[in-house]
Design an enzyme around this catalytic site. Sequence first.
Site, PDB file in Angstrom:
ATOM      1  N   LYS A 287       3.586  12.996  27.397  1.00  0.00           N
ATOM      2  CA  LYS A 287       3.290  14.140  27.033  1.00  0.00           C
ATOM      3  C   LYS A 287       2.846  13.836  25.619  1.00  0.00           C
ATOM      4  CE  LYS A 287       4.232  17.645  24.982  1.00  0.00           C
ATOM      5  NZ  LYS A 287       3.146  18.144  24.180  1.00  0.00           N
TER       6      LYS A 287
ATOM      7  N   GLU B 125      12.077   8.412  17.147  1.00  0.00           N
ATOM      8  CA  GLU B 125      11.536   7.927  15.840  1.00  0.00           C
ATOM      9  C   GLU B 125      11.240   9.505  15.114  1.00  0.00           C
ATOM     10  OE1 GLU B 125      11.169   5.200  14.820  1.00  0.00           O
ATOM     11  OE2 GLU B 125      11.534   3.862  16.293  1.00  0.00           O
TER      12      GLU B 125
ATOM     13  N   CYS C 279       5.152   9.427   8.812  1.00  0.00           N
ATOM     14  CA  CYS C 279       6.420   9.567   8.720  1.00  0.00           C
ATOM     15  C   CYS C 279       7.010   8.631   7.773  1.00  0.00           C
ATOM     16  CB  CYS C 279       7.092   9.300  10.019  1.00  0.00           C
ATOM     17  SG  CYS C 279       6.599   7.744  10.648  1.00  0.00           S
TER      18      CYS C 279
ATOM     19  N   GLU D  33      10.438  16.947   4.186  1.00  0.00           N
ATOM     20  CA  GLU D  33       9.124  16.235   4.247  1.00  0.00           C
ATOM     21  C   GLU D  33       8.006  16.961   4.197  1.00  0.00           C
ATOM     22  OE1 GLU D  33       8.706  15.131   8.515  1.00  0.00           O
ATOM     23  OE2 GLU D  33       8.197  13.145   8.013  1.00  0.00           O
TER      24      GLU D  33
END
Length: 482
Positions: free
Chosen positions: A179, A254, A288, A385
């Site tokens: 997905k 992850e 990331c 982040e």
Amino acid sequence: MVSWFELKREKSFIGGVWVEADSGASIEVIDPATGEIIGTVPNGGARDARRAIGAAKTAFEAWSCTTADHRSKVLRRLSTCILDHQDALAELLTREQGKPLAEARLEVGASAAYILWFAEEARRIYGDIIPSPWPDRRITVTKEPVGVVGAITPWNFPSSMLARKIGPALAAGCTVVAKPATQTPYSALAYGVLAEQAGVPSGVINVLTGSAREIGGEMTGSPDVAKITFTGSTEVGKLLLRQSADTVKKVSMELGGNAPFIVFDDADLERAIGGAIAAKFRNSGQTCICTNRLYVQAGIYDRFLERFAAAAANLTVGSGLESGITQGPLIDRSAVEKVEQIVADACTKGARIVLGGARRDPDSLFFPPTILADARPNMRCTQEEIFGPLAPVYKFETEDEVIKLANDTEYGLACYFYSRDLSRTYRVSEKLKYGLVGVNEGLITTEVAPFGGVKQSGLGTEGSKYGIADFLNIKYTCVGGI
Ligand code: NAP
């Protein structure tokens, strides 16, 4: 030559067939550089997910019994098909995601490299024979594919994040229901086209677009799915972990990062500048492992800031399809607004804008490379982040102090530091609580090395010889009466 348009599919790929959503509903896909609709994809839900899981379960029966050599050859063909269409796939990726074509080409090349790597690893899934403590019994250890794998991927690397999952899954003998992120579905759907060309049997790779909540709920709740492999935010990762608990699935996560980038006084300044530009501004900071916080030692701080700002000022912002562009748009409005809020928060708490700081066109998704000096721990940019082209720079005095600051986060994905002192290189890399360490290097990802975070950055490892372990069960067999 195939064009990007010929690789664009507006249907899900289930059991080797291109299908609409059961409900008939669809979702628009937007080019972030222009705001134009580039197409639609099915808005699939729970029923579609059940169908895809069923197809993967049926395909697993035959695929899991193929030889490693066979699976290796199929994956090799898939890797070759990706490379044969590298330019078209790159353009498709740039149109849905925004990154410059050169970066998209690199990403597609990385996808082919991951698939090829796992084509090779397929043939090295070794077991063991263990010396038996009993004279009349023999002990063997074999490895078996876990079963159907549910793979959920993010929008920032829509091609390579899926390659990291499809490669080891197929190599191990698993089948996949993927997905992709709703904003970037076409790179994932293109794997359906490539799978057809490479002769991947029907149902081994299924790609399903639509409601994350419904498809994710079905994947995590189904007893027919043995493993969830997810790349995305820590928030969604935690949710999927909770949802996977009832059926006790294997999970690989992850997740997000908050990478520190440390420049010591003894660093090679020019090398550190080059590394900082690459580690911060690649993919417009939407990576990331992008550096989130730059710690620069007091003796080199002013010089670093001046050189870093000069280098970042050379980046060219614009549509990723235009030549010479080095920074594309952010993915959507909320991504740009988040960066703006983080800049405003830092400025009210004493940070100084050295470069950029505001959109030129308030209606566009382009945010210029931005550098903030005098950043402090109490600012949002320190703990969150950022996921945008904003580089906060902090001044530090001692090695012990910066190690403490660098580790003061719930994340533990990537970190970087620059120093020419060999003993410091070992000392600091051993003390940094991260899964990946770049020493005098700002770009360190490769299919041959392990990739994975610690703390709230994730569970498990992708790439390298370690990346296949999570797709295998270990079986111990004891043969008695010998
Ligand atoms: P995200 O919001 O977590 O979405 C990632 C994927 O999860 C998308 O496919 C999304 O689908 C899906 N999703 C969202 N809610 C879900 C739910 N309730 N159930 C099941 N699936 C759900 O992350 P993102 O914004 O796309 O990506 C950015 C994040 O990914 C950052 O935090 C980044 O650090 C992380 N990331 C980590 C790595 C790594 O290797 N550690 C690599 C790349 C990115 P929809 O798009 O349909 O919502």
